[in-house]
Structures are given as structure tokens and as C-alpha cells.
Design a protein around this motif. Sequence first.
Motif, PDB file in Angstrom:
ATOM      1  N   GLY A 255       0.811  -1.202   0.000  1.00 15.27           N
ATOM      2  CA  GLY A 255       0.000   0.000   0.000  1.00 15.27           C
ATOM      3  C   GLY A 255       0.845   1.252   0.000  1.00 15.27           C
ATOM      4  N   GLU A 256       0.196   2.408  -0.274  1.00  9.45           N
ATOM      5  CA  GLU A 256       0.901   3.685  -0.277  1.00  9.45           C
ATOM      6  C   GLU A 256       1.201   4.090   1.163  1.00  9.45           C
ATOM      7  N   MET A 257       2.424   4.586   1.398  1.00  9.51           N
ATOM      8  CA  MET A 257       2.854   4.884   2.764  1.00  9.51           C
ATOM      9  C   MET A 257       3.264   6.331   2.886  1.00  9.51           C
ATOM     10  N   GLU A 258       3.017   6.894   4.043  1.00 15.17           N
ATOM     11  CA  GLU A 258       3.432   8.269   4.329  1.00 15.17           C
ATOM     12  C   GLU A 258       4.750   8.198   5.090  1.00 15.17           C
ATOM     13  N   ASP A 259       5.835   8.548   4.424  1.00 15.63           N
ATOM     14  CA  ASP A 259       7.181   8.438   5.006  1.00 15.63           C
ATOM     15  C   ASP A 259       7.662   9.833   5.384  1.00 15.63           C
ATOM     16  N   LEU A 260       7.846  10.058   6.679  1.00 18.98           N
ATOM     17  CA  LEU A 260       8.205  11.399   7.139  1.00 18.98           C
ATOM     18  C   LEU A 260       9.624  11.797   6.758  1.00 18.98           C
ATOM     19  N   LEU A 261      10.516  10.844   6.563  1.00 17.67           N
ATOM     20  CA  LEU A 261      11.882  11.188   6.183  1.00 17.67           C
ATOM     21  C   LEU A 261      12.095  11.120   4.678  1.00 17.67           C
ATOM     22  N   CYS A 262      11.096  10.704   3.944  1.00 15.57           N
ATOM     23  CA  CYS A 262      11.184  10.648   2.488  1.00 15.57           C
ATOM     24  C   CYS A 262      10.274  11.710   1.887  1.00 15.57           C
ATOM     25  N   ALA A 263      10.546  12.037   0.640  1.00 19.90           N
ATOM     26  CA  ALA A 263       9.665  12.956  -0.070  1.00 19.90           C
ATOM     27  C   ALA A 263       8.287  12.322  -0.223  1.00 19.90           C
ATOM     28  N   ARG A 264       7.267  13.154  -0.250  1.00 16.69           N
ATOM     29  CA  ARG A 264       5.901  12.644  -0.305  1.00 16.69           C
ATOM     30  C   ARG A 264       5.701  11.818  -1.576  1.00 16.69           C
ATOM     31  N   GLY A 265       5.194  10.612  -1.387  1.00 11.28           N
ATOM     32  CA  GLY A 265       4.949   9.732  -2.509  1.00 11.28           C
ATOM     33  C   GLY A 265       6.205   9.202  -3.170  1.00 11.28           C
ATOM     34  N   SER A 266       7.329   9.229  -2.439  1.00 10.43           N
ATOM     35  CA  SER A 266       8.591   8.790  -3.027  1.00 10.43           C
ATOM     36  C   SER A 266       9.371   7.974  -1.997  1.00 10.43           C
ATOM     37  N   PRO A 267      10.136   6.974  -2.433  1.00  4.64           N
ATOM     38  CA  PRO A 267      10.956   6.206  -1.492  1.00  4.64           C
ATOM     39  C   PRO A 267      12.309   6.843  -1.208  1.00  4.64           C
ATOM     40  N   TYR A 268      12.559   8.048  -1.731  1.00  4.74           N
ATOM     41  CA  TYR A 268      13.862   8.692  -1.576  1.00  4.74           C
ATOM     42  C   TYR A 268      13.864   9.631  -0.372  1.00  4.74           C
TER      43      TYR A 268
END
Length: 553
Positions: A282-295
Motif C-alpha cells: 500500500g501507499e505509505m506516508e514516510d516522514l523522512l522521504c519525499a511525499r509519494g517517493s521512497p527517496y
Amino acid sequence: MAMGLFRVCLVVVTAIINHPLLFPRENATVPENEDEIIRKMQAHQEKLQLEQLRLEEEVARLVAEKEALEQVAEEGQQQNDTRAAWDLWSTLCMIIFLMIEVWRQDHQDGPSPECLGGDEDELPGPGSAPLRGLTLPNKATLSHFYERCIRGATADAARTREFVEGFVDDLLEALRSLCNRDTDMEVEDFIGVDSMYENWQVDRPLLCDLFVPFTPPEPYRFHPELWCSSRSVPLDRQGFGQIKVVRADGDALGCICGKTKLGEDMLCLLHGKNSVAQPCGGEMEDLLCARGSPYLDTVQVMKWFQVALTRAWHRIARKYEFDLAFGQLDTPGSLKIKFRSGKFMPFNLIPVIQCDDTDLYFVSHLPREPPGDTQAPSTDWLLSFAVYERHFLRMTSKALPEGSCHLSCLQIASFLLSKQSRLTGPSGLSNYHLKTALLHLLLSRRACDWQAEQLDRRLHELLYFLEKSLLEKKLHHFFIGNCKVPEAMGLPEAVRRAEPLNLFRPFVLQRSLYRKTVDSFYEMLKNAPALISEYSLHVPADHGSLPPKAVAL
């Protein structure tokens, strides 16, 4: 006799009979209308003349056409010969230009031949009048200036490093104690870099730069992508990379915070407080990554690091009799110790990510970035060679004569640049450019050329190298694409085989910055003799006279 007489008579009779006057009727073969015959003969003659003229004109026309065709053919041949010769010269010129460009790529990153191969008793012939007119003080004045204004000012560098390192050890240990090993980033031991750890720090107050590597919690890992290899790299993005967050087992990016019970005050670094872990895929909200990106996002990392340092300081603040504050809000880890006496001690803690198993580190932000830099995308991380630079200087110092002047040259140049920046404001020239120029000279010069008594020559050569680089708008990065770097340094092969990186490329795009930098550089050269003499007023009298007037600072 009778026969001869008979023959004569026969001839006479024949002549009389055929004479027209004696027998006109029998010889009437000529027409009576002689005028008509004459007229017809004249007309026929005129006709023949006209036909002759026509034939002559036709022959002349044919001859003219033949000559024209021959001339056109000759001109065409000449044009073909000219075009063939021009094509040949164009090809030769292109080959020559390519050979020149290849030669420049191989040799222009070092000093000019007259700087390296000439007589050691002669200074390199500068290519422009301002530097040729530079007259540095004599050796005694220059040596006294260095001992009094630079060596004396940095004598307490070791004590400063010891104090800062002890405090940072305590601060990072407090940060680790607040982190959950299952959900939080793991912070490793710091690494000292740049001028304070390379022994050429000049500016006051003394400033320590410390790298703080961090890694993600299991089962995640960072996957660095050197040079942003997943896409074509623009020229202004060379030397950057991206950091991808992946699972160590190769599964889709997920979070384990849903599998572990967190404390009430604990915050997952990969999710917000109210975020719920999404199922695998599923799509995840990553606080240390750019929004919608795994970087990884440098802005998110900066916020996390500042919050983590603040919490760590609050835990140990009672143990110290000084305050800790952020020096620059837009730079993560720019800290300042404020003593009760009013004095302060700045230092930089810089969050970095190690590139595989090398001494390369990706840096989110660099302190004291030169003006004019374009804003990089938040997912682009700058590749730092600071650890390699420290290793190279340490390795080179072992091969140089005792008391070598290479760091002294760098310190004096940095001192002059610092004073000039206070006079006219910062320009596009930074201490990193000075160090890069010195590294190039160290690689090109013989070890015996860096003896202490040659300080004035090497300083003049360093300034000339900078002037030449500024005029050409080209200063190659010392490590990227430099095949002359010793293999013992252990550089990754991708770095050695990369295209050379021009550190002065911003000057090509920003004319106003370039003009300001060139003007500031020549102003620095103009002020250098008087400035050095001003700080060396206590030179003994037998060491030479001083200029009557010094520049005001």
C-alpha cells in the motif's frame, strides 16, 4: 619540207576560220542579253556571300558555345578542387581541435608547464598583469606574519577540538538513549572533517565540523544511487546522488511500527503520530522521504535531526554550566555553546549517510555554502569527499620535507580571503576552492618543492593557479574523474572513471557573481602586501623596510 609547209598552212587556215570577226554568225554561242546574265551572276554571288556569312556566323556560334562549355567545365573542376581542399582542411582542423581538447582535459587540471617544469629560481610567468604586479613581502616578513598571526592564533585548536568532541560524545549518547532501536534511526559515532582536522583552520572563532552518520532501523537499509544514475544527470547536478529506503529482504517498503508496541511518548520516524501502517504494497506516508517517493528528503532529515538534538540536550543540560542554541536555523546541526561570560563556541553536527563501504558520504546540507548556489531538489544529496581529502593531506604530509609549507600557503590564502570578504562581502570564491587548488599543486609538484624556505614561491604559485582558473572559469574537482589520484586512496572506480566536475561552472551561468568574484580576487591581490605588512609590524629592522601605508580593515 613539203610536209612541214602543209602543216603551217593548215594552222593558218584553222585560225582564220575560227576568228569571230571573220565568221560572226557561226560563233554566236554568247547570249545577246549579257546584262541579264551578269545580273544573275551578281545575284548568285551575293547569295553565295550571304550563305558564306551565315556559315561563318554558325561556325563562330559553335566555337563560342564550345569555349563556354569548356570554361564552365573548367570552373566546375576548380570548384570541385576547392571544395575538396576545403573539406580536407576542415577535417584536419576538427582533428586538431579534438586533439587540443583531449590535451586540455588531461593537463589543464594541473598547473601550467612553465609553473612545473621551469627553473626553480624563477616564479611562474602569470598570464595577466594584476598577478604579475603582485609583490609579496620578503621571506622574513612573510615568515614572521605566519608565526605571529596564524600559528599563534591557532595554537589552542587541539584544546578546542578536545572540548567539543567530549561534549558531542555526551550529546549523541543522550540521543541514543532516547531512541527505540526497533523504530528510530541509529546514530553512529561522529567523524571530524575539514580545516580543524586538517590543521589549517584560520578564522576565529575556531570551528569544528563533525559528520554524524545514521542508519535506518531493521529491516530497512539505505540504497545510495551515485550521480542520480536512475536518470540523465544535468550538468548542475553532477556530484549529487539520491538515497532510497528499501527493505533488506527485498520486499516492498513497509514499516514495523504496526508490529511493535510503541511507548506513549515515542514517535515512529517513518510515520506521523496518527498514521497507521499500511499493509504490504500500500501507499505509505514516510516522514523522512519525499511525499509519494521512497527517496530520503533532506528537509525531513533536517527537521528530525534538530528535534532529536533538542531532546538530547534537554536530557543532559543540567550537567553543564552553559547553554546550547542553534546557530543557523536553515542548517541542521549548526550549534553554538554560549558561556556565562558571554563567549561562545560554534560547531557543526552534520547528518550524513555513508555510501556503501567507502569513505564517501552523502550530506544533506553544507555549512557556509558559497553564495549563488541554485536550490537543489530536496531529494538530492551532495556527495562529500571530506574524509578522502583528510586522508590525502595526511598521506602527502608524510612524504613532504619536515616543516613543509603546503598548509602554510593554504592558511595565508585563507586569511587573505577572509579579510577581503569582510571588506567587500562574500564572493563566489571559498576556502574549498583554495584547498582544491592546493591539492592539485601537491599532486603535480615534487616533494622537495614544498620546503619551508619556499613559502613565498608556493604562495605566489597558488594565487596564480587560482587566477588562471578564474579567467578560464574552470577548476576541476580533485577526486571526481582525476585518474592521477593514487590508487592507494581507495576511491570507487565509478568516481575515478566519471567525467571531471568543474567547480567554477556557476560562473559560466551567473555573470554578475563571476564579475564580483573576479573583482574581489584582484582586490585581495592588491591588498595582500599591505595587509601582510600591517600584521607584521614587529619585524626586526634588519629584515627590511615596510611599506609606508597599509590597507584599512
